[in-house]
Enzyme design. Structure first.
Site, PDB file in Angstrom:
ATOM      1  N   GLY A  42      -2.043 -20.050 -44.209  1.00 38.21           N
ATOM      2  CA  GLY A  42      -1.124 -20.910 -44.106  1.00 38.21           C
ATOM      3  C   GLY A  42      -1.903 -22.340 -42.872  1.00 38.21           C
ATOM      4  O   GLY A  42      -1.853 -23.121 -42.445  1.00 38.21           O
ATOM      5  N   CYS A 251       3.416 -30.660 -75.918  1.00 41.05           N
ATOM      6  CA  CYS A 251       2.374 -31.718 -75.369  1.00 41.05           C
ATOM      7  C   CYS A 251       2.270 -31.827 -77.013  1.00 41.05           C
ATOM      8  O   CYS A 251       2.550 -31.392 -78.634  1.00 41.05           O
ATOM      9  CB  CYS A 251       1.074 -30.202 -75.299  1.00 41.05           C
ATOM     10  SG  CYS A 251      -0.282 -30.631 -75.550  1.00 41.05           S
ATOM     11  N   CYS A 254      -1.151 -29.500 -79.454  1.00 39.48           N
ATOM     12  CA  CYS A 254      -0.706 -27.698 -79.230  1.00 39.48           C
ATOM     13  C   CYS A 254       1.092 -27.102 -79.013  1.00 39.48           C
ATOM     14  O   CYS A 254       1.316 -26.002 -79.339  1.00 39.48           O
ATOM     15  CB  CYS A 254      -1.593 -27.342 -77.286  1.00 39.48           C
ATOM     16  SG  CYS A 254      -0.322 -26.815 -75.873  1.00 39.48           S
ATOM     17  N   CYS A 276      -1.119 -32.244 -72.339  1.00 43.75           N
ATOM     18  CA  CYS A 276      -1.398 -30.874 -71.573  1.00 43.75           C
ATOM     19  C   CYS A 276      -3.092 -31.554 -70.873  1.00 43.75           C
ATOM     20  O   CYS A 276      -3.473 -31.839 -70.817  1.00 43.75           O
ATOM     21  CB  CYS A 276      -2.225 -29.270 -71.993  1.00 43.75           C
ATOM     22  SG  CYS A 276      -0.963 -27.996 -72.916  1.00 43.75           S
ATOM     23  N   CYS A 282      -4.908 -26.083 -73.605  1.00 38.39           N
ATOM     24  CA  CYS A 282      -4.028 -26.914 -74.431  1.00 38.39           C
ATOM     25  C   CYS A 282      -5.673 -25.630 -76.006  1.00 38.39           C
ATOM     26  O   CYS A 282      -4.817 -26.034 -76.593  1.00 38.39           O
ATOM     27  CB  CYS A 282      -4.680 -27.945 -74.524  1.00 38.39           C
ATOM     28  SG  CYS A 282      -3.589 -28.814 -75.489  1.00 38.39           S
TER      29      CYS A 282
END
Lengths: 297, 257, 273
Positions: A42, A251, A254, A276, A282
């Site tokens: 980080g 979605c 899909c 998606c 997808c």
């Protein structure tokens, strides 16, 4: 005795550019910065960014990282907002195909290095994969503190309370934490980090991730990292806990109910659909559905 | 009986550095003993140093020479039964502040407060600083303002707009709000009519009755006659009055020592 | 008979009355006469100390050094929050420890309120930030405290979500004070807090500061060039001239019976009210 360059040109006679475009010394310098970043999860490591053959804002930070870690055996995938077929993704993929002659792919599972802008793939990553993020503004504290000297001090002393103010202001304005992307996280309980403009939907994927995650900011010349299996916690309030986006419908293509959806306008009457954002995922779901249909149908 | 406060050989001279270092001797060899339950009135012509002495007793002026001893309540931790003495001439600012908070009350000629404060708040403030609960402080403040005939509709207003007499009565109420063992009054009745002056006389007599020692300057002879137990004569220069004081003081001083 | 007073200790020896802040041989000189020369002082809980003097006398430099924001060239600033706490020498402890201590125990009120406020954060957020800095993570609780403090400094509760840049100067200054006091500091440093305000607004602010001092037993160091402000607020006063402390003592004694030529000049130059 042959010189280094002669040796090099002997092995790769047709190469117009050095492998990965950057010279070896630069790649080494960047890899050292990555090692430091991995050692201090980080923490923003400064590095000597090079001029790349494209403007800042097009992913130069991510490209320098990718260029430094890619080897000849790597399989490279680039996504932009989850898609493999947008201009940015296509350009970067072609760039590396040209300067590295390496294999590229659009399949998440096949890739060993994935460079991304604004998303983490839906498919869980493995520990032999590396995710490279393009970062526009690496400093999460910039919102509250414009002075670099001061933000450095805040990081070194772990003074992050004021970051909560951003979330406080959200609740004041909207009644809930409305920050939906670039949602600040604490890495390994020590450094506050901007996860780049990924949706907060993707934040939980960074926590205890199998894959190494590298973040590169080209303009500000900063590198930071999340090593595999590191704690990554999103900031929140006790009475306003962190939560991810949810959608009313699955979605439209899909039928996935668990992926991040993009809103797409489909005509001038304001009709819209939700699909998606991860195109590879997808398509994978569609193929799976078709296979299941074939099996049961 | 021991005095409550003893001023010994007090000298005070102002040196005006910016006016050719002119020096003004305002107090010379002042001696004074004050007992609980009595009212001593400083008496003398204008310029004789009455006000300067009173201010010195309050710690407002720095004593150049001499001692200004005030009796201290026996220290809680020690098993000392005799009273101890604090010399205000050399005391630290913090000690003086503590004395003013708990021991010495002061009514000046003019009210000097933060402009926006309401009359009621002004009277409550010394009590609050002594940790007296707000409600109790308010009750006492209201009682005093009532006694001194400050109209009730003024209590919530800042005194800046009041008449001189009204301001002065707020000031007096504040001075009497805490039961200080020592009260210093600088012409408290100067701008009051007879009726209100009588109320102040009553407050002074009440304070004496509860055992307070009082030192005051009173311009009006009729007020002075009603409150004074004795007069402390002041004049610039050594005259009969001073030497009289001196003999009187010497005997007290010996007893204290 | 002589020296009865010597029976008494020079100071009250109550352990509860140990000084909160001590400066010993403190100095910081940018150039001869610029900054301040060795200063010693003690500050106790509930005590207001005014530092007065004209511009350039070193008041603000001294305030910065006392409040942990400017390292002195010589001397020490020693802070002891209470008798259980070890005394800390501000410039010998680590920067992390110093900032931690300043966050928890100190308040700093700047002359220009916007120097101490975040312009693009709501009033409530400005107050709440201090709480969040010391670990508060409950939104409802932070907001409740912010609201209490807005009311305490007489800013309407309906302004809690407004930006401080929409406030008047006096309101900004009161907001800055609320922001400083929400974490219950023991010691507040103020640099000309009434400097840029209208006279009427000044009075409200002085009243507010004095009430807070009494109610919270705050210690305050206030830098001001306004002797009237010092008289109304401060228990003790310190007069500075060209980096030197020329006189110090009980406020009314210094103002009514000034001993030093410079203090006499300063006092006599003030217009009578």
């Amino acid at each position: 005795m042959q010189s280094f360059n002669q040796t090099f040109s002997a092995t790769e006679p047709e190469q117009d550019y050095n492998f990965g475009y950057l010279d070896e010394q630069t790649k080494r310098m960047i890899r050292r910065a990555i090692l430091k970043g991995v050692a201090l999860p980080g923490y923003q490591v400064a590095f000597g960014g090079r001029e790349m053959p494209m403007p800042y804002g097009w992913g130069t930070g991510g490209i320098m990282l990718s260029a430094s870690i890619l080897g000849q055996d790597d399989v490279f995938k680039v996504i932009d907002q989850g898609a493999d077929d947008t201009t940015n993704a296509v350009s970067i993929r072609q760039f590396f195909a040209k300067v590295c002659h390496l294999e590229t792919t659009t399949e998440t599972a096949k890739a060993s290095v994935i460079q991304t802008r604004h998303r983490i793939p839906e498919q869980p990553l493995r520990n032999d994969q590396i995710l490279v993020f393009q970062v526009p503004i690496p400093e999460p504290l910039r919102f509250i503190e414009p002075r670099e000297t001061e933000t450095k001090k805040m990081h070194s002393l772990g003074e992050y309370g004021s970051m909560q103010v951003k979330l406080y202001e959200d609740i004041v304005k909207y009644g809930y934490i409305a920050t939906s992307y670039a949602y600040p996280v604490m890495v390994h309980g020590r450094y506050l980090m901007d996860p780049s403009p990924i949706p907060k939907f993707d934040n939980p994927k960074m926590h205890q991730s199998n894959a190494l995650m590298l973040f590169g900011a080209g303009r500000e010349k900063r590198i930071y990292c999340i090593p595999p299996y590191t704690d990554v916690a999103s900031l929140d309030f006790e009475d306003h806990p962190f939560s991810i986006q949810q959608w009313q419908a699955p979605c439209s293509l899909c039928g996935s109910e668990t992926s991040f959806l993009d809103e797409v306008l489909i005509d001038d009457q304001g009709q819209r659909m939700f699909v998606c954002s991860d195109t590879d995922y997808c398509q994978g779901q569609l193929a799976k559905n078709a296979a299941e249909e074939a099996l049961h149908g | 009986m021991e005095p409550f406060m003893v001023a010994k050989n007090i000298n005070k001279t102002f040196v005006l550095h910016n006016q050719g270092a002119a020096s003004l001797a305002v107090l010379q060899q002042q001696n004074l003993a004050i007992y609980a339950g009595e009212c001593v009135v400083l008496n003398g012509s204008s310029g004789s140093g009455k006000s300067s002495l009173l201010r010195t007793l309050y710690g407002n002026y720095q004593v150049d020479q001499g001692e200004l001893l005030i009796r201290q309540p026996a220290h809680q931790q020690s098993d000392q039964t005799e009273s101890t003495w604090l010399d205000m001439a050399t005391a630290s600012p913090r000690q003086i502040i503590k004395l003013r908070q708990q021991t010495i009350g002061w009514v000046s000629q003019f009210l000097r407060v933060i402009p926006r404060l309401s009359a009621l708040d002004i009277v409550m403030q010394p009590q609050l600083e002594n940790g007296i609960p707000r409600e109790q402080a308010k009750e006492k403040a209201q009682h005093l303002l009532h006694t001194l005939n400050v109209p009730e509709h003024l209590w919530q207003l800042a005194p800046a707009t009041f008449s001189g007499g009204e301001q002065q009565r707020v000031n007096i109420a504040r001075g009497f709000a805490v039961d200080y063992p020592l009260l210093l009054l600088d012409e408290p009745t100067a701008s009051l009519d007879q009726h209100n002056a009588e109320q102040v006389i009553m407050l002074i007599n009440q304070a004496k009755a509860r055992g307070a020692a009082i030192v005051g300057i009173f311009h009006d002879t009729w007020v002075r006659d009603q409150v004074a137990d004795r007069l402390h004569h002041m004049s610039s220069g050594t005259d009969l009055a001073v030497s009289q004081n001196q003999t009187e003081f010497q005997s007290i001083s010996d007893r204290v020592g | 008979m002589d020296n009865l007073a010597q029976a008494l200790p020079a100071q009250f020896n109550d352990p509860a009355e140990a000084p909160l802040l001590r400066a010993e041989g403190l100095s910081k000189l940018y150039a001869p006469g610029k900054g301040f020369e060795p200063v010693n002082l003690n500050l106790f809980p509930g005590e207001v100390l005014a530092i007065v003097g004209e511009s350039g006398s070193g008041k603000t430099t001294l305030l910065k050094t006392l409040s942990g924001r400017l390292e002195p060239q010589q001397g020490e600033v020693i802070y002891q929050g209470n008798s259980q706490m070890p005394a800390a020498s501000l410039y010998q402890i680590s920067e992390a420890a110093r900032r931690q201590l300043m966050r928890a125990d100190f308040g700093i009120v700047h002359q220009h309120p916007m120097d101490g406020l975040r312009p693009r954060i709501s009033a409530g957020g400005n107050i709440g930030e201090r709480l969040m800095e010391v670990g508060a993570r409950n939104y409802a609780d932070i907001r409740r405290q912010a609201l209490n403090w807005l009311t305490a400094v007489e800013i309407g509760a309906d302004r809690i979500d407004d930006l401080p840049i929409t406030f008047s100067g006096g309101m900004q200054q009161r907001l800055q004070i609320a922001r400083n006091l929400v974490t219950h500091p023991k010691l507040v440093f103020m640099d000309e807090p009434t400097g840029g305000l209208d006279v009427s607004v000044q009075a409200r602010l002085l009243d507010l500061i004095r009430n807070l001092v009494t109610e919270l037993n705050l210690a305050v160091v206030i830098v001001t060039h306004d002797l009237a402000v010092a008289r109304l607020l401060a228990h003790r006063i310190m007069v500075m001239k060209q980096g030197q402390v020329v006189e110090t003592g009980l406020t009314d004694r210094v103002l009514d019976d000034p001993q030093h030529a410079y203090t006499q000049l300063l006092v006599s130059s003030v217009l009578q009210q």
